[in-house]
Scaffold this active site. Structure first.
Site, PDB file in Angstrom:
ATOM      1  CG  HIS A 173       7.209   1.043 -11.580  1.00 42.11           C
ATOM      2  ND1 HIS A 173       6.864   0.133 -10.620  1.00 42.11           N
ATOM      3  CD2 HIS A 173       6.117   1.825 -11.769  1.00 42.11           C
ATOM      4  CE1 HIS A 173       5.617   0.346 -10.240  1.00 42.11           C
ATOM      5  NE2 HIS A 173       5.137   1.366 -10.923  1.00 42.11           N
ATOM      6  CG  ASP A 175       2.555   1.296 -13.582  1.00 40.51           C
ATOM      7  OD1 ASP A 175       2.507   1.177 -12.348  1.00 40.51           O
ATOM      8  OD2 ASP A 175       3.051   2.285 -14.162  1.00 40.51           O
ATOM      9  CG  ASP A 287       4.181   4.357  -9.012  1.00 42.62           C
ATOM     10  OD1 ASP A 287       4.282   5.558  -8.682  1.00 42.62           O
ATOM     11  OD2 ASP A 287       3.585   3.993 -10.031  1.00 42.62           O
ATOM     12  CG  ASP A 424       6.677   4.525 -14.684  1.00 34.65           C
ATOM     13  OD1 ASP A 424       7.204   4.176 -13.610  1.00 34.65           O
ATOM     14  OD2 ASP A 424       5.640   5.230 -14.743  1.00 34.65           O
ATOM     15  CG  HIS A 571       0.770   1.160  -7.819  1.00 34.71           C
ATOM     16  ND1 HIS A 571       1.708   0.153  -7.783  1.00 34.71           N
ATOM     17  CD2 HIS A 571       1.149   1.970  -8.840  1.00 34.71           C
ATOM     18  CE1 HIS A 571       2.605   0.349  -8.724  1.00 34.71           C
ATOM     19  NE2 HIS A 571       2.290   1.459  -9.385  1.00 34.71           N
TER      20      HIS A 571
END
Length: 1088
Positions: A173, A175, A287, A424, A571
């Protein structure tokens, strides 16, 4: 429980960063419906007679409307024939024929009312989230190893006949900004993850991986050579690498408007189609902090068949797990059949990390996260480390892991099990690929070679899992039939999210409101720029190619703006949950893109407004047109450009970015109070000059505010002249009633500073509508409010400033307003004295500054005399409306919900609505009361990983509208009010030197094709349709292209999926488009 379907749709507006305006309208109640939309059976003959009488009145009024329009057109033709036009010069006069007067009563076709008249009835095996909330006690007993769940047991022989099929799905994941900026994360981690992926997946064809964020993937793709690109294509073709969702980011689902959700999805999918030929099949959202059915609908319309969600309230997860309803068909509230269904998997446990994905016991699952092997940088908090798999321990390790797999499978209806493997920014180092893949492959080989275990385990992608799930239930591979083992149908949403205890994530609904507003400003300008750009390119074909129009440069600016807007939907971006410097990075991207799309607007409008097209030349250092506002920096409010007005006419071009003809207020700053405004026919236009205030009590002497009523055709440009002349009259007053075209506002002598009551001019009916401000503090417990969490200390306390407020009351020809300056808030109420949408409204604007506060959140509270009880309604993403219920069994913070565009409450006779130009958190904590959190300043972290409080507050402008209407559905007036609020007329001055179409990507410049995205808004007919200012009628969802694009010829039109990935076959007349209520549809267009 029967529920009426709720929905609404909106746009963008005003330079007040949290934007509220107050609308009030009252209509007589239709007694054929009670407040819940249920039909009352008695008195049907009387109702029928009333409807016949109503139809007779409609016919009479429509005859009068047609006669008025005919007379207006005849008069206008005579005026155009005889009237004086603009001074000679190289300027098209825009819309020379003025718009006819809007009919008093908007014609609405009876078929258009049938949609809102239907009641929603759920499927036989259906789940409605409102019912679930009523059912749950929201207690939190200790569930054992699965703290928020329950003990799970099974019999060893349960899989004897059908073995357990396990798909372990490796994922990372990433970000696009959070604790680091997008570029820093890419440099430090993401590029290494993707580089290792190419090498490590090629080492063993049994290895699989999924990737989601195209913003990162595209940046990496640009940096790699053709040999590595070919290797990536081979991985995709072999099924080892899957792109899940394929959006530019994994978007927030509470604060994002559906325009921006579509933007980031189209941007990602178009990049994939052009560069990889990939068409994603499955959504992956592990998420986002809560989930919306709007995103489910958009994925379905884009051609996806499956989706996965994770962050859902722990009590809801436990309930769904106990009922085996964690997999379901997600259906829209307003959908009467299964056309919007998408197959959805809800992850059952606390998180998407490895300790919470193999089974119910995180202490055991952590032992199978081989990145945590002893000697590494991270370990297991339960202090039992993983063991590398060897011949000596493999039997015990398999039994331990299989026990978790079996227990997890007991929460689902099939023997197909999903076990994600990632977290993450995982797999950044080659050693982690080896640790995870080699140890898991040993476990799989042992399991698969021992038939007595009755398990088949392998690496897989998320679509591998869904294909096996569909096959096991007898479902269509991509369709939505329920199969042999029926899965339930669910309607509703998954807000407000709590991950433990009373920790509700309702704080981020408002955090960093300045940037939530900046997001909408870019949305509005981007939409306007794309339409103007597409119209200009088509117009250029008509007149021949000018050498100077910057088509390629403008295209690049639009692409960059789309990507920056898409990036901000992440997000941890629009949510306001990033580090301070990351927020600055996002803000700078938004700010630069706003400047760039304004350049596109100006250069395109310049071409369109010129009479002598060959005379066009592009001079970016001295543009022909000048926008009427300038934002000095990414963290400052815009400032109006001051226009110098003298004897020589100053020309002003006004662009209408909406698809309806429009009469609306335009405001500019000028250097003299003695100014006249002339339209295209040379006629004087009604105008008002008001003071510009340097501070609360001192007016400027060298700059003045000029307001006038402009008219513009759909997507059209109009030209106005500003000249020195007679001074329009404005007066200052201390009146306790301020009057508009439809509404009067009242203040009491004790409290002239805030609204107290409203009176309707038509019937003199008076209503209590009281506006006040309140403070929230934060709890004294260990866990306190932060960027994510709202943990108040108690109920709100009334805002009482230390200094008495300064109050200004202004009355004028076009509007009257009351401005009150408190210590932290400047509060303005404005009433327009004009026909149409704005004349029905009270605009309410708050400028908020809490930079000196400590652990304070400030809210606006509106109290009415409506008997709404515990019910209210909030919109979801500006697309639809979700019913809400304030629950005493939940803590105060749990009763706040995201308000992307609208919140309302109602009783049997009326509705009070609040429309907004940015996302905020809203609640109705008492009957008849609305509350909106305007800004938050918090001095500590809330222990969700950010590592800081929220202390970078800006001076923020916020504007809202209140509407009082009847019945359960948004009205046409409500839709139009939101459009006016969020997509204001754009005014551009001609410089003193001289007299939702999306461009489709292909290569480095614009293609000959464009994408046309249409949305048919649903509305309620049980409201007054008087004085809407609209010059159209409803069409039963049918659109003739030659009427939509009047000056352009459509060479070709092809129906496609939402993000243009899939082409649909259609035998329908390509010149007539027909949409169902609420439907969003996309077409590929070629214009000439």
């Amino acid at each position: 429980m029967k529920l009426s379907r709720q929905f609404t749709v909106f746009g963008i507006a005003i330079f007040c960063v949290v934007v509220f305006s107050l609308y009030l309208m009252l209509d007589h109640i239709d007694h054929s419906k009670n407040p819940n939309g249920e039909r009352i059976q008695n008195g049907q003959l009387g109702i029928l007679q009333d409807k016949i009488d109503h139809l007779e009145r409609l016919l009479a009024e429509n005859n009068e409307i047609i006669a008025n329009i005919r007379d207006s057109v005849i008069n206008l033709r005579e005026t155009v024939k005889d009237g004086k036009m603009f001074p000679e010069g190289n300027m098209s006069q825009g819309n020379v024929e003025l718009l006819p007067p809007a009919p008093a009563l908007l014609p609405i076709h009876s078929e258009d009312c049938q949609f809102a008249a239907q009641t929603y009835s759920k499927a036989a095996d259906g789940v409605q989230m409102l019912d679930v909330y009523d059912l749950l006690s929201f207690d939190n007993p200790d569930g054992g190893v699965w703290k928020q769940g329950f003990d799970i047991s099974y019999q060893d022989n349960e899989w004897d006949n059908e073995p357990l099929q396990v798909f372990v799905v490796p994922h990372s994941h990433n970000d696009p900004g959070w604790l680091k900026t997008f570029d820093d994360y890419y440099r430090d981690q993401t590029q290494h993850i993707l580089n290792n992926m190419v090498v490590k997946l090629h080492e063993d064809s049994r290895r699989k991986m999924i990737w989601s964020e195209i913003s990162y993937f595209s940046k990496w793709w640009d940096s790699i050579d053709e040999q590595k690109r070919d290797a990536v294509r081979r991985l995709i073709e072999s099924g080892q690498l899957e792109v899940a969702t394929g959006g530019w980011v994994m978007p927030d689902e509470a604060s994002s408007h559906y325009f921006a959700l579509i933007d980031q999805l189209v941007e990602g999918h178009q990049w994939l189609e052009i560069n990889l030929g990939v068409k994603p099949k499955t959504g992956w959202a592990v998420d986002p902090f809560g989930h919306t059915p709007t995103h489910a609908y958009l994925l379905r319309q884009a051609g996806l068949s499956n989706m996965l969600i994770q962050r859902v309230h722990y009590s809801v997860k436990k309930h769904f797990a106990s009922q085996k309803t964690l997999e379901f068909f997600w259906r829209q509230n307003w959908d009467q059949d299964s056309s919007s269904d998408i197959l959805c998997h809800m992850m059952p446990f606390y998180s998407y990390d490895v300790p919470h994905t193999c089974g119910p016991d995180p202490k055991i699952c952590c032992q199978f996260d081989f990145k945590r092997l002893p000697g590494g940088r991270i370990s297991c908090p339960w202090r039992i480390p993983p063991q590398a798999i060897t011949d000596n321990n493999i039997q015990e390790r398999v039994q331990t892991l299989l026990d978790q797999y079996r227990k997890k499978s007991k929460l689902f209806r099939t023997n197909v099990l999903l076990a994600p493997l990632g977290d993450d920014f995982r797999y950044a180092e080659a050693v982690e690929w080896d640790q995870q893949f080699e140890n898991y492959q040993k476990l799989f080989d042992y399991m698969n070679s021992h038939p007595e275990l009755h398990v088949q385990a392998q690496f897989g992608t998320i679509s591998d899992y869904f294909e096996a799930l569909r096959k096991s239930t007898g479902m269509d591979p991509v369709g939505m039939n329920v199969g042999q083992l029926a899965l339930p149908v669910l309607s509703g949403d998954f807000f407000t999210y709590a991950d433990r205890d009373d920790h509700y994530w309702s704080g981020y609904f408002t955090s960093r409101p300045f940037y939530k507003r900046l997001d909408r400003v870019l949305e509005s300008h981007l939409r306007a720029a794309e339409v103007l750009y597409s119209l200009t390119l088509a117009n250029i074909q008509k007149y021949g190619q000018p050498s100077d129009y910057p088509a390629v440069d403008n295209y690049k600016l639009l692409t960059e703006a789309r990507r920056n807007l898409g990036l901000f939907q992440h997000h941890d971006a629009i949510t306001g949950t990033g580090k301070d410097w990351v927020v600055v990075d996002y803000g700078t991207r938004l700010f630069h893109s706003i400047l760039n799309v304004k350049r596109v607007i100006v250069s395109s409008a310049h071409w369109l407004v010129l009479k002598d097209k060959p005379a066009y030349y592009h001079d970016p250092s001295n543009p022909f047109l000048q926008m009427d506002d300038v934002q000095p920096s990414q963290d400052a409010l815009p400032r109006k450009t001051i226009l110098e007005v003298g004897e020589k006419p100053r020309l002003l071009v006004v662009y209408n970015p909406t698809e309806q003809a429009r009469t609306s207020m335009v405001t500019v700053y000028v250097t003299t109070p003695k100014v006249r405004v002339l339209n295209a026919l040379g006629h004087v236009v009604r105008a008002q000059v008001s003071a510009v205030w340097n501070d609360a009590s001192h007016a400027a002497t060298d700059v003045f505010q000029l307001s006038f009523v402009a008219q513009a055709a759909p997507l059209g440009l109009s030209v106005y002249q500003l000249m020195e002349g007679m001074e329009p009259r404005t007066e200052a007053t201390a009146a306790l009633w301020v009057c508009g075209k439809v509404i009067h506002l009242g203040m009491t002598p004790e409290n002239i500073s805030c609204l107290q009551k409203m009176r309707l001019k038509e019937d003199d009916a008076e209503f209590l509508v009281k506006v006040e401000f309140v403070w929230y503090g934060t709890t004294s417990n260990k866990d306190k409010s932060g960027a994510y969490l709202f943990l108040p200390d108690k109920e709100a306390t009334i805002y009482s400033p230390s200094q008495p407020p300064v109050v200004r009351v202004t009355k004028g020809l076009l509007f009257s307003e009351v401005t009150t300056t408190f210590t932290q808030i400047t509060h303005t109420l404005r009433l327009y004295n004009i026909h149409g949408v704005e004349g029905q409204s009270v605009e309410l604007c708050n400028t908020v500054d809490i930079r000196g506060e400590i652990n304070h959140e400030i809210a606006m509270r509106i109290t009415s005399d409506l008997n709404s009880k515990d019910r209210f309604f909030t919109d979801l993403n500006g697309y639809q409306v979700q019913p809400r219920k304030t629950m005493a069994k939940l803590p105060l913070q749990a009763n706040f919900y995201p308000m992307t565009s609208m919140v309302y409450l109602q009783d049997s006779s009326a509705r009070l609505s609040l429309l907004t130009a940015q996302s905020l958190g809203a609640a109705s904590l008492k009957s008849g009361q609305l509350e909106v959190i305007m800004d938050r300043r918090l001095n500590q972290d809330d222990n969700r990983g950010l590592g800081q409080g929220v202390l970078d507050n800006k001076i923020t402008n916020e504007t809202y509208f209140n509407l009082m209407l009847t019945f359960l559905y948004p009205s046409i007036l409500s839709h139009m009010s939101y459009m006016y609020l969020n997509h204001p007329l754009i005014s551009m001055a001609v410089s003193q030197r001289s007299v939702s179409l999306l461009s489709q990507e292909e290569g480095g410049g614009p293609s000959e094709q464009a994408a046309l995205i249409l949305h048919r808004k649903g509305f309620d007919c049980g409201f007054s349709n008087r004085n809407t200012g609209l010059l159209c009628s409803t069409t039963r969802g049918k659109i003739r292209l030659e009427k939509l694009l009047t000056d352009l010829k459509v060479k070709s039109i092809t129906p496609v999926s939402l993000s243009l990935m899939h082409t649909h076959n259609s035998d329908a007349d390509p010149q007539e488009i027909s949409l169902k209520p609420m439907e969003i549809r996309t077409y590929r267009l070629q214009l000439s």
